[in-house]
Every structure is written in structure tokens, then in C-alpha cells.
Design an enzyme around this catalytic site. Sequence first.
Site, PDB file in Angstrom:
ATOM      1  CE  LYS A 135     -43.574  16.165 -26.398  1.00 17.98           C
ATOM      2  NZ  LYS A 135     -42.625  15.722 -25.368  1.00 17.98           N
ATOM      3  CG  ASP A 183     -40.601  12.518 -26.084  1.00 15.10           C
ATOM      4  OD1 ASP A 183     -40.080  11.545 -25.531  1.00 15.10           O
ATOM      5  OD2 ASP A 183     -40.625  13.657 -25.581  1.00 15.10           O
ATOM      6  CG  MET A 184     -45.681   8.149 -30.771  1.00 11.88           C
ATOM      7  SD  MET A 184     -44.926   8.282 -32.426  1.00 11.88           S
ATOM      8  CE  MET A 184     -44.129   6.687 -32.579  1.00 11.88           C
ATOM      9  NE  ARG A 235     -39.777   7.202 -22.953  1.00  9.87           N
ATOM     10  CZ  ARG A 235     -39.487   8.467 -23.316  1.00  9.87           C
ATOM     11  NH1 ARG A 235     -40.398   9.228 -23.880  1.00  9.87           N
ATOM     12  NH2 ARG A 235     -38.287   8.949 -23.117  1.00  9.87           N
ATOM     13  CE  LYS A 287     -51.751   3.143 -17.751  1.00 11.11           C
ATOM     14  NZ  LYS A 287     -52.666   3.389 -16.612  1.00 11.11           N
ATOM     15  CB  ALA A 315     -49.813  12.192 -23.078  1.00 11.63           C
ATOM     16  CB  THR A 341     -46.650   3.007 -16.610  1.00 13.53           C
ATOM     17  OG1 THR A 341     -47.906   3.170 -15.949  1.00 13.53           O
ATOM     18  CG2 THR A 341     -46.001   1.716 -16.120  1.00 13.53           C
ATOM     19  CG  HIS A 342     -46.247   7.763 -13.196  1.00 15.69           C
ATOM     20  ND1 HIS A 342     -46.736   8.328 -14.339  1.00 15.69           N
ATOM     21  CD2 HIS A 342     -45.007   8.257 -13.035  1.00 15.69           C
ATOM     22  CE1 HIS A 342     -45.840   9.138 -14.848  1.00 15.69           C
ATOM     23  NE2 HIS A 342     -44.785   9.116 -14.089  1.00 15.69           N
ATOM     24  NE  ARG A 371     -47.436  14.470 -17.687  1.00 16.91           N
ATOM     25  CZ  ARG A 371     -47.122  14.430 -18.992  1.00 16.91           C
ATOM     26  NH1 ARG A 371     -46.150  15.147 -19.449  1.00 16.91           N
ATOM     27  NH2 ARG A 371     -47.775  13.641 -19.810  1.00 16.91           N
TER      28      ARG A 371
END
Length: 320
Positions: free
Chosen positions: A108, A145-146, A195, A198, A200, A237-238, A301
Site C-alpha cells: 500500500k 494495492d489500490m 488485479r 470490486k 473496499a 474476488t470470492h 473484512r
Amino acid sequence: MEGLLRSSILAASRNRRIEELVTNAPVSRDVVRRYVGGATTHAAVEATRELLVAGLTVTLDHLGEDTTDRAQADAVAAAYRELLTALQQAGLAERPAPLTSRAEVSVKLSAVGQALPGDGEKIALEHAREICAAAEAVGATVTLDMEDHTTTDSTLGILAELRADFPATAAVLQSYLRRTEGDCRDLATAGSRVRLCKGAYKEPASVAFQKREDVDLSYVRCMNILMAGEGYPMLATHDPRLVEIGIERARFHGKQAGKDFELQMLYGIRPNEQRRLAAEGHTVRVYLPYGAQWYGYLMRRLAERPANVLFFARSLVSKG
Ligand code: FDA
């Protein structure tokens, strides 16, 4: 109701008092252990080893956000260098193909100084460059990471600079942002690792889709652009429906499983599905956070799945 709970958890994730309370509460170790690979470099390396043995690949994230001074940014960069050396010493940092290392790192930019006043961007670039060089030396790759939308341009700018020297450095794009289809087009080029997730963070309607189905539809459009392009898509994605569509789109565009794209999921979320997909021949990368500062990560999470709050609360009570 779910939206309200989500906003409250995200607000709590930025509240120092609540952070102190939760961090110091006799929280069930099991809850943290479910999502976090340990507090130390050694624990992270051992968790990585276990995942690799299970046929998965890994991207490690040293937990720590909102870096507020230069010394903290320096410490985070040093932690990544220590980790990369430890991975090499443990024989875990191999790179079987130019774009895939078995264990890589996710960084990050805010943790390495991006938000510092004045020359924060420059400091973050310098640190990211050091981390990329350390990764390159041991055969690992780096993904940036974004974070929230105010950092997107800065992060993509830093990515472009890093790619000049370290072409395998990956970007993250978030399908909830209205701009992301365009960013996918720009980044769907040969050798480009992207990557797609969606997203977070809590974002305003002016820049981000607000309804789940709009975010999902955007994800499908974005993944179609990435799969049709010449780069290396990494579908994070899950969501079973999106994973299935992604695999179908890859097949349609002639991308080979286990070679031309990968699937990514978070440590502790749908672990059986991670193993099932790997057994089917997919490269499945597990995002493995580690470090003492697990609070913000864990709260995000929980916000994604308010049902987890009950799980968390129950363990607080039962082990309290
Ligand atoms: P969604 O939230 O709709 O979940 C789909 C299904 O997955 C759920 O119905 C449930 O079954 C399961 N699931 C999802 N979350 C769960 C949870 N917490 N606990 C249990 N089950 C859960 N974001 C960002 O803004 N910047 C970034 O750099 C990254 N990086 C990143 C890397 C990787 C490898 C992953 C997997 C994700 C990210 N993210 C991220 C986070 C991402 O934006 C998103 O918030 C989460 O992945 C949740 O979205 P899903 O796509 O999983 O769908």
C-alpha cells in the site's frame, strides 16, 4: 440495514478509541488468525510455506496504513525488505515464469509515505522502488494495492514509473469506480499484470457505483477487457458467479488456465474453494496479510460481510 452496519464498521475502522478497545480486548486468537497470517516475519513465512505446499501461490501484505511520518514509512519499507530476504532464505521466492512468482508482495503506497505532506509521493516512489529492487533480487514480484479514489491517479503514476525498471509490477483496479473500464483499456497491454477487485472503500456516488449489481456488471465489463487484451489478468474476488464468468471469458479469449491469468482470494475466505480451483489447474493466489497492525484490515473484512460481525462478537464473548 446492511448498508448502515457496513458504514458503521467502516467508521469504526478509522476510530482510534475503538481500535484501542478492540486491539486490547481479549479477542479470540482464532478470529484474527482466520484472516491474518501472524504478527511476525517468521510467522508470515511459515504461513506462506503452508499455502505453497497446498498448491497455492501467495501475495504478502505487511499490515500498516495511514503512515504519518517519514520514520514509519522507512520502517514499513524495511519490513518488506526483511520479508523478501526471509522468503529467499526459506527457498520460497521462486519465479517459474516472468510474470508469476510463487510468493510475491502487495504494497500500500500510503504505508510507505504517499500521504505525507510535501513530498509524500516522492517518498512513496523511492520506497516502492527499493521494495521492487529487493523483490527482483530474490525473484519475486510486487503488486501496488489500490486505496481510496483520491489516490488512484497518484498510484497509477507511480506504477508507470516503476514499470519502466520493473515491468512485472502489478496494478490493482476497482470495478466500483466509474473510471475503471478506461483504466483497464489502458493497462491491458503485453506483460501488464492487473488485479481486478470490486473495491473496499466507502466512495461517493460521483465516482463510484453504489449498487451491488452495478459494481458486479462493471466487474464483468472490466474483466472482459482484460481477458481480451494482451496482459496478465488477476481476478481478485470470492464471488462464485464472477469467478465462473471469468474462467469462461478466459477460455473464450484463448487464455490458458495456470498460465495466462490467475485467480486471487483473501487468506481465510473460501479456503476450500481456493484449493478446489488450484486442483483444477488454476493459479490461485492467496492474499496473506501479516503484522501487528491487523485492526483496520480486519474491520474492512467485517464490513464486507456483516454476518462476520456476529462470528466476531460471539468469539469476543466466549473467550472474554
Ligand atoms: P462480495 O463482497 O460480493 O462477496 C462475494 C461472496 O464472497 C460472498 O457472498 C461471500 O460468500 C464471500 N465473501 C466475501 N467477503 C467475505 C468475507 N469477508 N468473509 C467471508 N466471506 C466473504 N480492495 C481494494 O479496494 N484495493 C485492493 O488493493 C484490494 N486488493 C484485494 C486483493 C485480493 C486478492 C482480494 C481477494 C481482494 C482485494 N480487495 C481490494 C478487496 C475487494 O475490493 C473486495 O472488497 C473483497 O474482495 C470483497 O469482494 P468480493 O469480490 O469477494 O465480492
